[in-house]
Design a protein around this motif. Sequence first.
Motif, mmCIF file in Angstrom:
data_model
loop_
_atom_site.group_PDB
_atom_site.id
_atom_site.type_symbol
_atom_site.label_atom_id
_atom_site.label_comp_id
_atom_site.label_asym_id
_atom_site.label_seq_id
_atom_site.Cartn_x
_atom_site.Cartn_y
_atom_site.Cartn_z
ATOM 1 N N PRO A 130 0.619 -1.279 -0.254
ATOM 2 C CA PRO A 130 0.257 -0.226 -0.119
ATOM 3 C C PRO A 130 0.637 1.298 -0.052
ATOM 4 N N HIS A 133 2.149 1.770 -3.991
ATOM 5 C CA HIS A 133 0.971 2.735 -4.327
ATOM 6 C C HIS A 133 0.820 4.238 -3.831
ATOM 7 N N TYR A 134 0.890 4.524 -2.866
ATOM 8 C CA TYR A 134 0.295 5.810 -2.505
ATOM 9 C C TYR A 134 1.171 7.133 -2.706
ATOM 10 N N ARG A 137 1.597 7.497 -6.375
ATOM 11 C CA ARG A 137 0.678 8.041 -6.528
ATOM 12 C C ARG A 137 1.252 9.726 -6.815
#
Lengths: 376, 352
Positions: A130, A133-134, A137
């Motif tokens: 997670p 990905h954060y 992004r």
Amino acid sequence: MSLREYLATDFTNWSLGPYHPALPGPMMLRLQLDGEIIVSGETEAGFLHRGLEKALERHSWQSSLTYADRLDPESAIFGELAVCLAAEEIAGIDVPRRAQNIRVILSELTRISSHLGFLARMAKAVGSTPMFHYVLRDRERVLDLFELLTGARFSINFLRLGGVSADVTEGFIERVIDVCELIRIRLKEYNDLFSFNHAFLKRSSWIGVLSSERARALGVTGPNARAAGLSLDVRKSAPYSGYELIDFEIPVGRGEGGTIGDAHDRFVLRLREITQSLEILKQSVDSIPAGQFQSVKISREFTIAPGEAYSRVESPRGTLGCHLVSDGGTRPARVQFKTPSTGHMLTIPELVIGTRVEDISVILLSLDISLAEFDR
Amino acid sequence: MITAWQSILNLPEHTPHAVVMILVLIISYLFVVLPCSLIMAFMERKLSADLQARVGPNRSGPAGFFQPVSDALKLMQKVDSPSSNRAEAIWLGIAGMALYSTVAVLPLGSLILLVDTDMSVFLPFWGVIVLTFATLMMGLTQDTVSGWLGGLRTSLRGMAGVFPALIAVLCAGLPAGGFSWSHIAAAQSAAPYHWTAFNNPFGAISLIVFLMSGMIVLGVAPLDGAISFSELRGGTAAHLSGPKLGMFRLSRFYGMFLWCVMAVVLFLGGWSIPEGLTEALRDSNSFGVIVLIELFVLLIKTFAVMLLIVMFSQVTPRMRVDQVTDLNWKVLSPFSLISLVGFAFWTAWLHG
């Protein structure tokens, strides 16, 4: 053969690479293992050698900057900036204040983007998808800014001798402020989710501890040296492009998770550097003066009087030096880079000794080595 | 129980028991285990996508529901990796067979228990232990350092994880007065305050110990040092590809499913539905409906537990194998022993 001899076990040899997920890039890591414990480690690099310094010497002054981009593709602007500063020093070209400010804005945005990439790689190393990905992004938002200003997301090819290739617009400045606000909010989220997560602390604190003495002896610079407790930063000690006018701090390792200079300290230090970069961005955006963005027009036949210069810039990985020689011709006579990753690579054999196989990726990625700039 | 199955399947009375058993195994596998794997694989992918701010599968079927099917089809078409050897295939087959033999002791409802002996709670452990052993052997037969390290890690966590898990099973069996599935289910009811996990102060501890040790034995995501990609490049599973990889993943998934079903039956009330409803259905002779409702209740609880584990594994960074064994011997084992003693006193006080 006695039973003792029969049961005696030898060390295992294990070579990782040239392509392996635990490595920061194409390189070989030759390990000697006693079970899961690493007895010794040797590195071998050169798989990404492109003859970059030679390529710079074969092109005109302006074209060579395009190659400097490729020194470290993740923080492209610093290669260009190092060459520009050296060339401008030899030629005695003045850079307008507005252009200097734009260079600082781009430098700090690149630092943020590179450090975000580092956070993502660390998250990947310990298997926290997670967070990975954060962070990626949010890095996209920074890359969007590069695209808006320069038309490219990574190899921006934007600097010119005596300035930059285009002026910034009002819209760009507003977007920079927006992104700064966003990243400031996100940093808190990263801290809540990951930085002091118990499992992450157990994987990264007290691991790969680099002492300040060894950092100094091996020529380690940048965030890794600062995490080891050395307050080294070219932006403070030999300011360039108007960093002397900006008020900011140099974060130094505090050993919050374990001890000063461990992998966790290097992680947290980069988070704090992002905060400082946001501060620098805010000040440079506020104080951007009016005026021209380029002082000279560079043609293909542009020549620089004979001479040599050595410039230093603070790249996201450490101090990047560029030794530039001009013989009065239309191309650089000699270009040499002193890259920060060289020092970081030297620490690997020392840091991996006594650690476990599972710590390799954490140690290697926490050093934030760029094989592209190491091999050139 | 064989007779119950005979009536459910409408088989003639003189059908040999072995035939019924084989039929039941095939039916449970095809209609319970396989669909559950696909549904759970989809839910796991969607949930992890949500947690990672992604969309997740959205192309095959409505909302990407058939993604696991297309994945399985893709894996079946792939050519075997040239570096895989025969010994590896044999160990993979042994692991699969041992695991799927536990379908026979899978507690799926009060009427459809195929094997219900005094020790049936311990029988699934056989499959899980063989899975661990076969994964270890798969690593060792690879003749690579990463396979060897992966095998060693598998054996370490397998040995460490089984101990607290067995103690937690003892905890659940104590108040029930026996270790057959029917005993354990009968000791609980549909109401949550009658579940073993909540009807005494030590139940919740045992439940957590059981779930965590299960994750360790099976090597579920944050504890999967043996097949970690970041430094072993797949470890024990490095050579697997195509149908073999599909089989390996399916058996890992089945191991987790089995463990969660066990956790639900041991601690979370199992398949129990309100007494009145069972009575009414029994009176109207609709055994098929009872089977379906019980199965539904059991699977919903199992999915909830599995999703909880997926969520935990997504947000937790991977632990090192020495930390995993530390957790086992220094935290889970003492807690399991404490709860065993607690359960013993509680049961003695309640019944004595």
